[in-house]
Design an enzyme around this catalytic site. Structure first.
Site, mmCIF file in Angstrom:
data_model
loop_
_atom_site.group_PDB
_atom_site.id
_atom_site.type_symbol
_atom_site.label_atom_id
_atom_site.label_comp_id
_atom_site.label_asym_id
_atom_site.label_seq_id
_atom_site.Cartn_x
_atom_site.Cartn_y
_atom_site.Cartn_z
ATOM 1 N N THR A 199 34.392 8.427 108.781
ATOM 2 C CA THR A 199 34.117 7.106 109.352
ATOM 3 C C THR A 199 32.615 6.860 109.232
ATOM 4 O OG1 THR A 199 35.883 7.454 110.961
ATOM 5 C CG2 THR A 199 34.363 5.623 111.373
ATOM 6 N N LYS A 234 38.845 0.233 110.918
ATOM 7 C CA LYS A 234 38.672 1.488 111.662
ATOM 8 C C LYS A 234 37.729 1.276 112.851
ATOM 9 C CE LYS A 234 38.027 5.808 112.750
ATOM 10 N NZ LYS A 234 38.978 6.647 113.419
ATOM 11 N N LYS A 246 28.963 7.101 117.884
ATOM 12 C CA LYS A 246 28.611 6.596 116.543
ATOM 13 C C LYS A 246 29.431 5.342 116.217
ATOM 14 C CE LYS A 246 30.719 9.019 113.295
ATOM 15 N NZ LYS A 246 31.866 8.385 112.688
#
Ligand code: NAP
Length: 285
Positions: A95, A170, A238
């Site tokens: 990711t 995502k 993150k």
């Protein structure tokens, strides 16, 4: 088809093991070589750098922490990009920010190789059970090639045409997940102060309209003070940071997202390597 796999962290080791279990031989690289101990078969060859792995592989899967880790693997001396040529395919499961994903895609294309971004939904257990959900975007030819391997790792695959649509999807998923995680932690905090039995609280939450498997798993782990990382706290923050940046860039008003990101940031120095549900301990302190 010769397969390369780079990144043997929580997710990468589980996914590599599923490819090995399916009978594929793997070319492996990981920054810390000792992580090969997590591989359950010896049907692999370890390469000393990403360049030589890429030179010896047709399709190269990456499963790394973040933009910086991917950049280091891709662009360092003896990095992945140096080993690419027109017959290769790069599939990035990590990711990363949509901005970086686009950059990596462009760099791979400059080598006349194919690129697919393919971030996954599902944590350590779905990775082990091959029940991940793969979100991918990029070259259709790369998708057609990778599908055969995705079947060994996942229960569902979404193909969203162009980069960075899969990264966007995502990040939206993890925006909702992070906010939901903090909602659960806050609810349990207030319930604790009210001297409610937290098992009863979880029982109720898991019986009502918004019951979900994350409440069940993370709720139980919080009650047992079990913060062994399935989805590391630092990766949750993150992804919230990526969502905040996107919401600012696209002028989407997401106040809860900003608050949850700030809460996660506060706990980074204490809980970065713990599971994301350690947010409960931060609220407790
Ligand atoms: P992890 O356990 O922290 O593993 C990170 C991997 O990246 C390791 O192989 C690590 O190598 C490597 N790495 C880190 N910094 C590096 C650098 N500067 N240069 C080279 N390699 C570097 O992470 P994970 O949980 O497997 O997650 C991997 C990715 O999947 C992340 O983007 C995460 O957001 C995403 N993801 C995770 C989950 C989950 O539940 N865990 C679920 C969905 C998506 P070393 O072994 O040498 O440290």
């Amino acid at each position: 088809m010769k397969l390369g796999f780079i990144g043997l962290g929580i997710m990468g080791s589980a996914m590599a093991n599923n490819l090995l279990k399916s009978g594929f031989r793997l070319n492996i690289y990981n920054r810390s070589k000792e992580k090969v101990k997590d591989l359950t078969s010896d049907n692999y060859e370890f390469f000393d750098n990403p360049k030589s792995l890429a030179q010896n592989s047709d399709i190269i899967f990456l499963m790394l922490s973040n933009d910086e880790a991917c950049e280091s693997v891709a662009s360092s001396n003896n990095g992945l990009l140096e080993g690419l040529s027109s017959d290769k395919t790069v599939v990035n499961f990590s990711t990363v920010s949509p901005y970086y994903s686009q950059k990596l895609c462009d760099e791979v294309h400059k080598k006349n190789a194919l690129f697919l971004e393919a971030p996954v939904v599902g944590s350590k257990i779905p990775a082990q059970n091959a029940t991940l959900i793969i979100l991918c975007a990029g070259d259709k030819k790369a998708y057609d090639t990778a599908t055969h391997y995705f079947e060994k790792l996942s229960k569902r695959v979404f193909y969203l045409d162009t980069v960075p649509n899969a990264s966007y999807l995502k990040i939206v998923n993890n925006q909702v997940m992070g906010i939901t995680m903090q909602a659960l932690a806050e609810g349990l905090q207030l319930a604790k102060k009210l001297n409610l039995d937290l098992n009863v609280v979880l029982d109720l939450l898991n019986s009502g309209a918004f019951a979900n498997s994350m409440f069940d798993l993370k709720g139980k782990n919080i009650l047992n003070s079990n913060y062994n990382a399935h989805f590391p706290y630092e990766h949750m923050q993150k992804d919230l940071g990526f969502a905040v940046k996107l919401s600012e860039d696209k002028k989407a008003f997401c106040p809860a997202l900003s608050i949850v990101n700030e809460t996660y940031k506060k706990g980074l120095s204490l809980y970065s390597k713990e599971d994301m549900c350690a947010i409960f301990e931060l609220l407790n302190s």
